[in-house]
Design a protein around this motif. Structure first.
Motif, PDB file in Angstrom:
ATOM      1  N   ARG A  24      -4.889  -3.547  -9.479  1.00  0.00           N
ATOM      2  CA  ARG A  24      -4.004  -4.397  -9.270  1.00  0.00           C
ATOM      3  C   ARG A  24      -2.784  -3.834  -8.265  1.00  0.00           C
ATOM      4  O   ARG A  24      -1.820  -4.614  -7.853  1.00  0.00           O
ATOM      5  CB  ARG A  24      -3.302  -4.087 -10.853  1.00  0.00           C
ATOM      6  N   ALA A  25      -2.881  -2.915  -8.090  1.00  0.00           N
ATOM      7  CA  ALA A  25      -1.926  -2.515  -6.977  1.00  0.00           C
ATOM      8  C   ALA A  25      -2.157  -3.061  -6.056  1.00  0.00           C
ATOM      9  O   ALA A  25      -1.075  -3.688  -4.865  1.00  0.00           O
ATOM     10  CB  ALA A  25      -2.006  -1.153  -6.896  1.00  0.00           C
ATOM     11  N   ILE A  26      -3.447  -3.150  -5.510  1.00  0.00           N
ATOM     12  CA  ILE A  26      -3.737  -4.250  -3.927  1.00  0.00           C
ATOM     13  C   ILE A  26      -3.169  -5.326  -4.205  1.00  0.00           C
ATOM     14  O   ILE A  26      -3.249  -6.577  -3.233  1.00  0.00           O
ATOM     15  CB  ILE A  26      -5.359  -3.857  -3.775  1.00  0.00           C
ATOM     16  N   ASP A  27      -3.306  -6.462  -5.140  1.00  0.00           N
ATOM     17  CA  ASP A  27      -3.089  -7.938  -5.311  1.00  0.00           C
ATOM     18  C   ASP A  27      -1.802  -7.501  -5.620  1.00  0.00           C
ATOM     19  O   ASP A  27      -1.173  -8.751  -5.121  1.00  0.00           O
ATOM     20  CB  ASP A  27      -3.405  -8.172  -7.287  1.00  0.00           C
ATOM     21  N   LEU A  28      -0.667  -6.869  -5.955  1.00  0.00           N
ATOM     22  CA  LEU A  28       0.969  -6.627  -5.835  1.00  0.00           C
ATOM     23  C   LEU A  28       1.208  -6.330  -4.396  1.00  0.00           C
ATOM     24  O   LEU A  28       2.160  -7.192  -3.808  1.00  0.00           O
ATOM     25  CB  LEU A  28       1.126  -5.786  -6.587  1.00  0.00           C
ATOM     26  N   SER A  29       0.478  -5.601  -3.299  1.00  0.00           N
ATOM     27  CA  SER A  29       0.526  -5.547  -2.117  1.00  0.00           C
ATOM     28  C   SER A  29       0.934  -6.312  -1.338  1.00  0.00           C
ATOM     29  O   SER A  29      -0.229  -7.010  -1.348  1.00  0.00           O
ATOM     30  CB  SER A  29      -0.184  -4.134  -1.506  1.00  0.00           C
ATOM     31  N   PRO A  30       1.700  -7.163  -0.551  1.00  0.00           N
ATOM     32  CA  PRO A  30       2.055  -8.258   0.504  1.00  0.00           C
ATOM     33  C   PRO A  30       0.561  -8.166   1.117  1.00  0.00           C
ATOM     34  O   PRO A  30       0.587  -8.728   1.570  1.00  0.00           O
ATOM     35  CB  PRO A  30       2.907  -7.986   0.960  1.00  0.00           C
ATOM     36  N   ASN A  31       0.760  -6.948   1.585  1.00  0.00           N
ATOM     37  CA  ASN A  31      -0.151  -7.085   3.098  1.00  0.00           C
ATOM     38  C   ASN A  31      -1.978  -6.528   2.719  1.00  0.00           C
ATOM     39  O   ASN A  31      -2.155  -5.842   3.573  1.00  0.00           O
ATOM     40  CB  ASN A  31       0.072  -5.561   4.263  1.00  0.00           C
ATOM     41  N   SER A  32      -2.456  -6.981   1.724  1.00  0.00           N
ATOM     42  CA  SER A  32      -4.002  -6.207   1.117  1.00  0.00           C
ATOM     43  C   SER A  32      -4.304  -7.100  -0.049  1.00  0.00           C
ATOM     44  O   SER A  32      -3.707  -8.349  -0.743  1.00  0.00           O
ATOM     45  CB  SER A  32      -3.850  -4.798   0.282  1.00  0.00           C
ATOM     46  N   ILE A  33      -5.849  -7.706   0.130  1.00  0.00           N
ATOM     47  CA  ILE A  33      -6.342  -8.051  -0.865  1.00  0.00           C
ATOM     48  C   ILE A  33      -7.019  -7.782  -1.039  1.00  0.00           C
ATOM     49  O   ILE A  33      -8.509  -6.364  -0.872  1.00  0.00           O
ATOM     50  CB  ILE A  33      -6.819  -9.540  -0.672  1.00  0.00           C
ATOM     51  N   LEU A  34      -7.927  -7.531  -2.433  1.00  0.00           N
ATOM     52  CA  LEU A  34      -8.949  -7.456  -3.338  1.00  0.00           C
ATOM     53  C   LEU A  34     -10.630  -8.002  -2.747  1.00  0.00           C
ATOM     54  O   LEU A  34     -10.703  -8.648  -3.352  1.00  0.00           O
ATOM     55  CB  LEU A  34      -8.963  -6.902  -4.415  1.00  0.00           C
ATOM     56  N   HIS A  35     -11.385  -7.165  -2.072  1.00  0.00           N
ATOM     57  CA  HIS A  35     -12.222  -8.828  -1.389  1.00  0.00           C
ATOM     58  C   HIS A  35     -13.821  -8.010  -1.957  1.00  0.00           C
ATOM     59  O   HIS A  35     -14.211  -9.275  -2.575  1.00  0.00           O
ATOM     60  CB  HIS A  35     -12.675  -7.859   0.318  1.00  0.00           C
ATOM     61  N   ALA A  36     -13.808  -6.569  -2.563  1.00  0.00           N
ATOM     62  CA  ALA A  36     -15.222  -6.694  -2.821  1.00  0.00           C
ATOM     63  C   ALA A  36     -15.640  -5.349  -3.929  1.00  0.00           C
ATOM     64  O   ALA A  36     -14.050  -4.391  -3.970  1.00  0.00           O
ATOM     65  CB  ALA A  36     -16.177  -6.035  -2.694  1.00  0.00           C
ATOM     66  N   ILE A  37     -15.738  -5.535  -5.505  1.00  0.00           N
ATOM     67  CA  ILE A  37     -16.325  -3.518  -6.436  1.00  0.00           C
ATOM     68  C   ILE A  37     -17.414  -4.331  -6.378  1.00  0.00           C
ATOM     69  O   ILE A  37     -18.497  -4.601  -6.070  1.00  0.00           O
ATOM     70  CB  ILE A  37     -15.728  -4.762  -7.606  1.00  0.00           C
ATOM     71  N   SER A  38     -17.884  -2.970  -6.316  1.00  0.00           N
ATOM     72  CA  SER A  38     -19.396  -2.162  -6.389  1.00  0.00           C
ATOM     73  C   SER A  38     -19.271  -0.825  -7.507  1.00  0.00           C
ATOM     74  O   SER A  38     -18.493  -0.570  -8.288  1.00  0.00           O
ATOM     75  CB  SER A  38     -20.088  -1.398  -5.383  1.00  0.00           C
ATOM     76  N   SER A  39     -21.073  -1.489  -8.362  1.00  0.00           N
ATOM     77  CA  SER A  39     -21.286  -0.248  -9.218  1.00  0.00           C
ATOM     78  C   SER A  39     -22.821  -0.143  -8.841  1.00  0.00           C
ATOM     79  O   SER A  39     -22.812  -0.497  -8.474  1.00  0.00           O
ATOM     80  CB  SER A  39     -20.484  -1.287 -10.696  1.00  0.00           C
ATOM     81  N   ARG A  40     -22.907   1.390  -9.809  1.00  0.00           N
ATOM     82  CA  ARG A  40     -24.313   1.279  -9.765  1.00  0.00           C
ATOM     83  C   ARG A  40     -25.356   0.083 -10.193  1.00  0.00           C
ATOM     84  O   ARG A  40     -26.781   0.267 -10.016  1.00  0.00           O
ATOM     85  CB  ARG A  40     -24.728   3.004 -10.346  1.00  0.00           C
ATOM     86  N   SER A  41     -24.824  -0.748 -11.271  1.00  0.00           N
ATOM     87  CA  SER A  41     -25.096  -1.651 -11.868  1.00  0.00           C
ATOM     88  C   SER A  41     -24.269  -2.810 -11.631  1.00  0.00           C
ATOM     89  O   SER A  41     -23.151  -2.620 -11.872  1.00  0.00           O
ATOM     90  CB  SER A  41     -25.265  -1.433 -14.167  1.00  0.00           C
ATOM     91  N   ILE A  42     -24.638  -3.800 -11.227  1.00  0.00           N
ATOM     92  CA  ILE A  42     -24.797  -5.243 -10.637  1.00  0.00           C
ATOM     93  C   ILE A  42     -23.721  -6.147 -12.069  1.00  0.00           C
ATOM     94  O   ILE A  42     -22.241  -6.354 -12.378  1.00  0.00           O
ATOM     95  CB  ILE A  42     -25.083  -6.401 -10.310  1.00  0.00           C
ATOM     96  N   ASP A  43     -24.024  -5.662 -13.261  1.00  0.00           N
ATOM     97  CA  ASP A  43     -23.539  -6.424 -14.210  1.00  0.00           C
ATOM     98  C   ASP A  43     -23.000  -5.524 -15.048  1.00  0.00           C
ATOM     99  O   ASP A  43     -21.242  -6.031 -15.363  1.00  0.00           O
ATOM    100  CB  ASP A  43     -24.868  -6.389 -15.298  1.00  0.00           C
TER     101      ASP A  43
END
Length: 361
Positions: A24-43
């Motif tokens: 959420r903070a990455i989304d609210l910050s004016p100079n950043s964007i959430l590009h990718a999420i990872s986990s040990r399971s793609i599901d």
């Protein structure tokens, strides 16, 4: 409209609960964007995106390695268990990804030194996830603390960080497992207390550290609650802190000086996102006949443009962008701050493990 090519692109290693807040903070910050999420399971990673209503444009990876191999990722946020920090922070830095690492930063200062060494060699920015440093209230408190006429010299500091989780926490949470997060309440809640105390002392390490015998360990030998005392011999200053998974929610810091004092009740997470307060006095004394005081505490209200976690991401992203554009060098001050906290954290743990002996740093 912001050109996405100018934004710092974040990848997140893991789907821990705190990652929701930082996304959420990455989304609210004016100079950043959430590009990718990872986990040990793609599901699991896909479910995280859906549960938190993240953009459909967010890349989803079923391994941390795949995210680190994404050439579009500028920086990674690492909310993994402390036992995994060394491996994944080093791998990220080796791939020249800037590292925002959750606290506590490592299992010991030797591990943190390795992380910082690789960050330095690869010319990437390091910062830990202590959000309160970035709230404008913190700067205002430091102004008061640094004023010799109003505050004088720091004489003693007291801090608490505690909460009482539900019963299932003690059986299932990683913070109760020696092989995942061996510091327990000391690393989770105590990190903030240590940071606040060192901040008050301009990051000068204490001369001695003593954990008190009232410390409570679980069956895994992990700290559930402890009280700790510090002493600075040259300054003749003392500090104590209490951190716990066994008592009511607290986030207090009190700093007493030779001429003034200040107190904040909600240091780690302010009561409100848009503003925060602290109370201070200077020159307080008892009234005639000691039937009252000559003044009351003054309350200072500090407004903030963004939530403190978004301000953290904004500052981190500013540094990353400056480094990418070859305008600035990585700010090593943030690594120094984390290292000071880690040194003291290690000393407290050693005091506990040695039967509550006083340790010299």
């Amino acid at each position: 409209m912001t050109d996405e090519n100018t934004l710092v692109r974040f990848g997140v290693l893991g789907c821990a609960e705190i990652a929701r807040k930082v996304c959420r903070a990455i989304d609210l910050s004016p100079n950043s964007i959430l590009h990718a999420i990872s986990s040990r399971s793609i599901d699991k990673a896909k479910q995280f995106v859906i549960k938190n209503s993240l953009s459909e444009s967010v890349e989803v990876y079923g391994s941390y390695e795949d995210l680190l191999d994404d050439p579009l990722v500028d920086a990674v946020y690492v909310p993994l268990p402390t036992s995994l920090h060394l491996k994944w922070a080093v791998l990220a830095a080796q791939r020249k990804k800037h590292v925002l690492l959750e606290k506590p930063t490592a299992l010991n200062v030797g591990e943190l030194d390795r992380i910082l060494e690789v960050c330095k060699s690869k010319f990437v920015q390091f910062m830990d996830g202590s959000m309160w440093y970035h709230h404008p209230r913190t700067a205002r408190m430091k102004e008061f603390l640094s004023d010799p006429k109003l505050f004088g010299q720091v004489k003693t500091i007291y801090s608490t960080s505690s909460f009482l989780p539900p019963p299932e926490f003690f059986n299932n949470n990683i913070r109760t497992k020696a092989d995942l997060d061996s510091y327990g309440a000391l690393g989770d809640a105590g990190w903030y207390c240590i940071g606040a105390i060192l901040w008050s002392m301009n990051y000068k390490l204490p001369t001695t550290v003593t954990a008190l015998p009232s410390t409570i360990l679980n069956s895994n030998g992990v700290v559930m609650s402890t009280t700790v005392a510090f002493h600075w011999e040259q300054e003749e200053t003392t500090a104590t802190f209490y951190c716990s998974f066994l008592s009511h929610e607290t986030m207090d810091v009190s700093v007493l000086g030779s001429k003034g004092s200040f107190h904040v009740e909600d240091l780690i997470i302010p009561y409100e996102e848009s503003s925060a307060t602290f109370n201070f006095t200077s020159g307080a004394a008892f009234a005639n006949l000691h039937i009252g005081w000559n003044m009351k505490e003054q309350e200072v209200l500090v407004q903030n443009e963004l939530p403190q976690e978004a301000l953290m991401v904004k500052e981190f992203s500013r540094l990353v962008k400056g480094i990418k554009d070859k305008e600035i060098r990585p700010d090593r001050r943030w690594g120094d701050i984390s290292r000071a906290s880690q040194v003291v954290l290690d000393a407290v743990k050693s005091s506990v493990d040695s039967g509550f002996n006083t340790l010299y740093i």
